[in-house]
Design a protein around this motif. Structure first.
Motif, PDB file in Angstrom:
ATOM      1  N   ASP A  14       0.878  -1.161   0.000  1.00  8.41           N
ATOM      2  CA  ASP A  14       0.000   0.000   0.000  1.00  8.41           C
ATOM      3  C   ASP A  14       0.920   1.217   0.000  1.00  8.41           C
ATOM      4  OD1 ASP A  14      -1.640   2.139   0.568  1.00  8.41           O
ATOM      5  OD2 ASP A  14      -2.919   1.017   1.936  1.00  8.41           O
ATOM      6  N   LYS A  15       1.024   1.877  -1.126  1.00  9.13           N
ATOM      7  CA  LYS A  15       2.037   2.934  -1.292  1.00  9.13           C
ATOM      8  C   LYS A  15       1.847   4.091  -0.324  1.00  9.13           C
ATOM      9  CE  LYS A  15       2.854   1.813  -6.134  1.00  9.13           C
ATOM     10  NZ  LYS A  15       2.850   2.300  -7.537  1.00  9.13           N
ATOM     11  N   ASP A  16       0.637   4.272   0.170  1.00 11.78           N
ATOM     12  CA  ASP A  16       0.385   5.393   1.086  1.00 11.78           C
ATOM     13  C   ASP A  16       0.861   5.105   2.511  1.00 11.78           C
ATOM     14  OD1 ASP A  16      -0.783   6.828  -0.969  1.00 11.78           O
ATOM     15  OD2 ASP A  16      -2.774   5.993  -0.561  1.00 11.78           O
ATOM     16  N   THR A  17       0.953   3.826   2.859  1.00  9.03           N
ATOM     17  CA  THR A  17       1.275   3.506   4.250  1.00  9.03           C
ATOM     18  C   THR A  17       2.521   2.647   4.418  1.00  9.03           C
ATOM     19  OG1 THR A  17      -0.170   1.557   4.172  1.00  9.03           O
ATOM     20  CG2 THR A  17      -1.160   3.628   4.935  1.00  9.03           C
ATOM     21  N   PHE A  18       2.952   1.930   3.371  1.00 10.25           N
ATOM     22  CA  PHE A  18       4.051   0.994   3.543  1.00 10.25           C
ATOM     23  C   PHE A  18       5.344   1.695   3.933  1.00 10.25           C
ATOM     24  CE2 PHE A  18       7.793  -1.257   2.110  1.00 10.25           C
ATOM     25  CZ  PHE A  18       7.609  -2.493   2.693  1.00 10.25           C
ATOM     26  N   THR A  19       6.006   1.130   4.938  1.00 12.61           N
ATOM     27  CA  THR A  19       7.317   1.609   5.377  1.00 12.61           C
ATOM     28  C   THR A  19       7.979   0.507   6.191  1.00 12.61           C
ATOM     29  OG1 THR A  19       8.505   3.290   6.650  1.00 12.61           O
ATOM     30  CG2 THR A  19       6.331   2.658   7.454  1.00 12.61           C
ATOM     31  N   LEU A  20       9.293   0.520   6.213  1.00 19.35           N
ATOM     32  CA  LEU A  20      10.033  -0.400   7.068  1.00 19.35           C
ATOM     33  C   LEU A  20      10.476   0.281   8.359  1.00 19.35           C
ATOM     34  CD1 LEU A  20      12.215  -2.249   4.386  1.00 19.35           C
ATOM     35  CD2 LEU A  20      10.175  -3.097   5.549  1.00 19.35           C
ATOM     36  N   LYS A  21      10.098   1.521   8.536  1.00 19.62           N
ATOM     37  CA  LYS A  21      10.507   2.277   9.724  1.00 19.62           C
ATOM     38  C   LYS A  21       9.616   1.944  10.913  1.00 19.62           C
ATOM     39  CE  LYS A  21      12.081   6.228   6.922  1.00 19.62           C
ATOM     40  NZ  LYS A  21      11.889   7.669   6.660  1.00 19.62           N
ATOM     41  N   GLN A  22      10.179   2.080  12.093  1.00 21.64           N
ATOM     42  CA  GLN A  22       9.445   2.030  13.372  1.00 21.64           C
ATOM     43  C   GLN A  22       8.610   0.760  13.526  1.00 21.64           C
ATOM     44  OE1 GLN A  22       7.314   5.748  13.153  1.00 21.64           O
ATOM     45  NE2 GLN A  22       9.029   6.902  14.029  1.00 21.64           N
ATOM     46  N   GLY A  23       9.092  -0.351  12.964  1.00 24.38           N
ATOM     47  CA  GLY A  23       8.432  -1.631  13.170  1.00 24.38           C
ATOM     48  C   GLY A  23       7.094  -1.785  12.495  1.00 24.38           C
ATOM     49  N   TRP A  24       6.828  -0.963  11.455  1.00 26.05           N
ATOM     50  CA  TRP A  24       5.523  -1.035  10.790  1.00 26.05           C
ATOM     51  C   TRP A  24       5.280  -2.411  10.183  1.00 26.05           C
ATOM     52  CZ3 TRP A  24       3.603  -2.068   5.949  1.00 26.05           C
ATOM     53  CH2 TRP A  24       2.294  -1.653   5.685  1.00 26.05           C
ATOM     54  N   ALA A  25       6.329  -3.108   9.761  1.00 27.23           N
ATOM     55  CA  ALA A  25       6.186  -4.384   9.058  1.00 27.23           C
ATOM     56  C   ALA A  25       5.852  -5.548   9.992  1.00 27.23           C
ATOM     57  CB  ALA A  25       7.466  -4.699   8.288  1.00 27.23           C
ATOM     58  N   PHE A  26       5.825  -5.309  11.303  1.00 22.52           N
ATOM     59  CA  PHE A  26       5.537  -6.381  12.256  1.00 22.52           C
ATOM     60  C   PHE A  26       4.065  -6.370  12.654  1.00 22.52           C
ATOM     61  CE2 PHE A  26      10.090  -5.345  13.206  1.00 22.52           C
ATOM     62  CZ  PHE A  26      10.597  -6.455  12.548  1.00 22.52           C
ATOM     63  N   PRO A  27       3.535  -7.539  13.065  1.00 16.57           N
ATOM     64  CA  PRO A  27       2.100  -7.624  13.384  1.00 16.57           C
ATOM     65  C   PRO A  27       1.750  -6.851  14.647  1.00 16.57           C
ATOM     66  CG  PRO A  27       3.201  -9.661  13.987  1.00 16.57           C
ATOM     67  CD  PRO A  27       4.218  -8.835  13.261  1.00 16.57           C
ATOM     68  N   ARG A  28       0.508  -6.371  14.694  1.00 11.05           N
ATOM     69  CA  ARG A  28       0.013  -5.658  15.883  1.00 11.05           C
ATOM     70  C   ARG A  28      -0.437  -6.640  16.956  1.00 11.05           C
ATOM     71  NH1 ARG A  28       2.305  -3.026  12.051  1.00 11.05           N
ATOM     72  NH2 ARG A  28       1.468  -0.963  11.537  1.00 11.05           N
ATOM     73  N   LYS A  29      -1.115  -7.714  16.524  1.00 11.11           N
ATOM     74  CA  LYS A  29      -1.563  -8.763  17.452  1.00 11.11           C
ATOM     75  C   LYS A  29      -1.414 -10.105  16.756  1.00 11.11           C
ATOM     76  CE  LYS A  29      -4.905  -6.336  20.404  1.00 11.11           C
ATOM     77  NZ  LYS A  29      -6.285  -6.334  20.934  1.00 11.11           N
ATOM     78  N   VAL A  30      -1.161 -11.141  17.551  1.00 10.31           N
ATOM     79  CA  VAL A  30      -1.064 -12.501  17.039  1.00 10.31           C
ATOM     80  C   VAL A  30      -1.809 -13.422  18.003  1.00 10.31           C
ATOM     81  CG1 VAL A  30       0.467 -14.431  16.509  1.00 10.31           C
ATOM     82  CG2 VAL A  30       1.133 -12.117  15.864  1.00 10.31           C
ATOM     83  N   TYR A  31      -2.626 -14.318  17.461  1.00  7.20           N
ATOM     84  CA  TYR A  31      -3.352 -15.304  18.251  1.00  7.20           C
ATOM     85  C   TYR A  31      -2.995 -16.697  17.735  1.00  7.20           C
ATOM     86  CZ  TYR A  31      -6.531 -11.579  19.836  1.00  7.20           C
ATOM     87  OH  TYR A  31      -7.059 -10.445  20.383  1.00  7.20           O
ATOM     88  N   PHE A  32      -2.758 -17.632  18.653  1.00  4.40           N
ATOM     89  CA  PHE A  32      -2.585 -19.032  18.282  1.00  4.40           C
ATOM     90  C   PHE A  32      -3.685 -19.842  18.950  1.00  4.40           C
ATOM     91  CE2 PHE A  32      -0.960 -23.318  19.204  1.00  4.40           C
ATOM     92  CZ  PHE A  32      -0.701 -23.749  17.904  1.00  4.40           C
ATOM     93  N   ASN A  33      -4.446 -20.580  18.134  1.00  3.16           N
ATOM     94  CA  ASN A  33      -5.580 -21.363  18.639  1.00  3.16           C
ATOM     95  C   ASN A  33      -6.526 -20.518  19.487  1.00  3.16           C
ATOM     96  OD1 ASN A  33      -4.822 -23.654  17.327  1.00  3.16           O
ATOM     97  ND2 ASN A  33      -4.349 -24.851  19.141  1.00  3.16           N
ATOM     98  N   GLY A  34      -6.652 -19.246  19.122  1.00  2.92           N
ATOM     99  CA  GLY A  34      -7.605 -18.373  19.793  1.00  2.92           C
ATOM    100  C   GLY A  34      -7.086 -17.651  21.010  1.00  2.92           C
TER     101      GLY A  34
END
Length: 434
Positions: A374-394
């Motif tokens: 997404d050209k408007d939001t994509f960046t590798l700065k400040q950890g943007w490329a990492f997930p906000r939340k992760v769930y395993f088996n709920g």
């Protein structure tokens, strides 16, 4: 004043319990137990009990569900098809025909696959395993038939059971009181005639990670192609109370017969790690193309006694609205409010990698995900490329704090190089001119 405080504390407890059970990524997720009275008998009725798992990404894995309740009167269970009570109870007052269960508080479990045909019922005999609705709707249903005696033989004399409990396979579910609803309607096998139950009531059970366990059950580690640093799971992310019982990966105890056999109390046998979690999810930002970027996701099992059947992984990230290809997992977007498409569910391909094996060489599954930028939001700065939340088996996993993320190369260093290059260029020009 004291009465007021007690009331206030009770109200806060109720509100907190409700909030803990509410899942913003699956707001309508629950397990609904439907009790349909199909016919009357001389001293009671025959009912079909159906459990529907309407949770999008939370399933019940082996050893399966356990359902309990308290009878309102002196009911007994004469027979069951497709399930069985774990205890018969005291049936000494009965002569001749002995009930299947006489306990005031029966506990019922599913039958195992392969039972004789005359003991089977539609959607029964799966060992109590219930798939999530989002992963496999056809396998998210379980049912059995029960013949209840000493219960009343009309809608007015039958009393609803109380205090329903659902374990699957551990704690975490809280069930509502039974509520009478409009009778369920059924089609005959030829689909030409519609019938209905004589009486129907529902019970709704919701899951709370807070009730299930005080510590998370999984953690997340991070890495990138542009930084050699690997951000590990936080120390003791899943608690370290049992750290003295963990097993080192090269321990001779692992060669003992039966070490991988599950215990009746579900006690885990974890590999010794700094995070002490049964499961770790590793998110690696692998490549950066002009129009796309690529992530590698690895799930690792550190529990020597558990195989995770039909596992699910849910991630929340703003660029999941542009998933182009998932290479060796199945993927389904989750849009709980039909507003923002930033959450998705990954799960194993059936008969290929939908089983996350116990700790050891085979105890991991992995895949890569290709996402369009997404050209408007994509960046590798400040950890943007990492997930906000992760769930395993709920269950929500512990993620490292943002200040521990792998960072981009120092911009100050880049500016210094650019300045030195500019200075040398100007010096060269001056030498040529003069």
């Amino acid at each position: 004043m004291r009465t007021y405080l007690i009331t206030l504390v009770g109200l806060l407890f109720v509100l907190f319990s409700y909030a803990a059970a509410y899942d913003p990524l699956d707001p309508n997720g629950n397990i609904t137990i439907k009790w349909d009275v199909m016919s009357w008998t001389p001293d009671g009725y025959v009912a079909v009990v159906t459990m529907n798992n309407f949770q999008m990404y939370r399933h019940i894995m082996s050893p399966g569900w356990t359902l309990g309740w308290t009878w309102a009167k002196k009911e007994v269970i004469w027979t069951m098809i497709g399930a069985q009570a774990t205890e018969q109870g005291d049936c000494s007052k009965f002569k001749g025909n002995i009930p299947h269960c006489c306990k005031k508080t029966p506990t019922v479990v599913d039958m195992l696959p392969g039972v004789p045909y005359n003991q089977q019922f539609t959607n029964c005999c799966k060992g109590g395993v219930l798939a999530s609705w989002g992963q496999d709707p056809q396998s998210s249903v379980s049912a059995f038939q029960v013949s209840v005696g000493q219960a009343g033989t009309t809608n007015k004399t039958v009393k609803l059971p109380k205090n329903f409990t659902l374990l699957g396979p551990g704690p975490g579910y809280t069930c509502s009181p039974a509520k009478i609803v409009p009778p369920t309607k059924f089609f005959t096998p030829d689909l030409r005639r519609k019938t209905q139950a004589l009486m129907t009531w529902n019970v709704t059970c919701t899951y709370s990670q807070f009730v299930a366990q005080k510590h998370p059950k999984c953690c997340v580690s991070l890495s990138t192609f542009y930084n050699e640093t690997i951000t590990s799971c936080p120390s003791c992310a899943c608690g370290c109370e049992n750290k003295h019982k963990c097993i080192k990966s090269d321990s001779k105890l692992l060669s003992m017969v039966g070490v991988n056999t599950p215990r009746k109390d579900n006690a885990p046998l974890l590999q010794c790690t700094q995070h002490m979690c049964p499961v770790r999810i590793h998110w690696h930002v692998k490549l950066n193309y002009k129009e796309y970027w690529r992530v590698k996701i690895t799930l690792t099992n550190f529990n020597y006694r558990v195989n995770y059947t039909q596992w699910t992984l849910v991630a929340q990230h703003p660029n999941l609205n542009n998933v182009t290809q998932v290479f060796s997992f199945d993927y389904k977007p989750l849009v709980p409010y039909q507003l923002i498409n930033d959450t998705g569910m990954f799960y194993g391909i059936k008969f290929y990698n939908d089983l996350l094996m116990e700790a050891g060489p085979a105890g991991n599954v992995q895949s890569e995900v290709l996402l369009q930028k997404d050209k408007d939001t994509f960046t590798l700065k400040q950890g943007w490329a990492f997930p906000r939340k992760v769930y395993f088996n709920g269950d929500e996993c512990m993620i490292p704090p943002p200040d521990a993320y792998p960072y981009l190369p120092n911009l100050a260093h880049q500016n210094l190089v650019a300045f030195s290059t500019l200075f040398c260029s100007m010096l060269l020009i001056l030498l040529v001119l003069f």
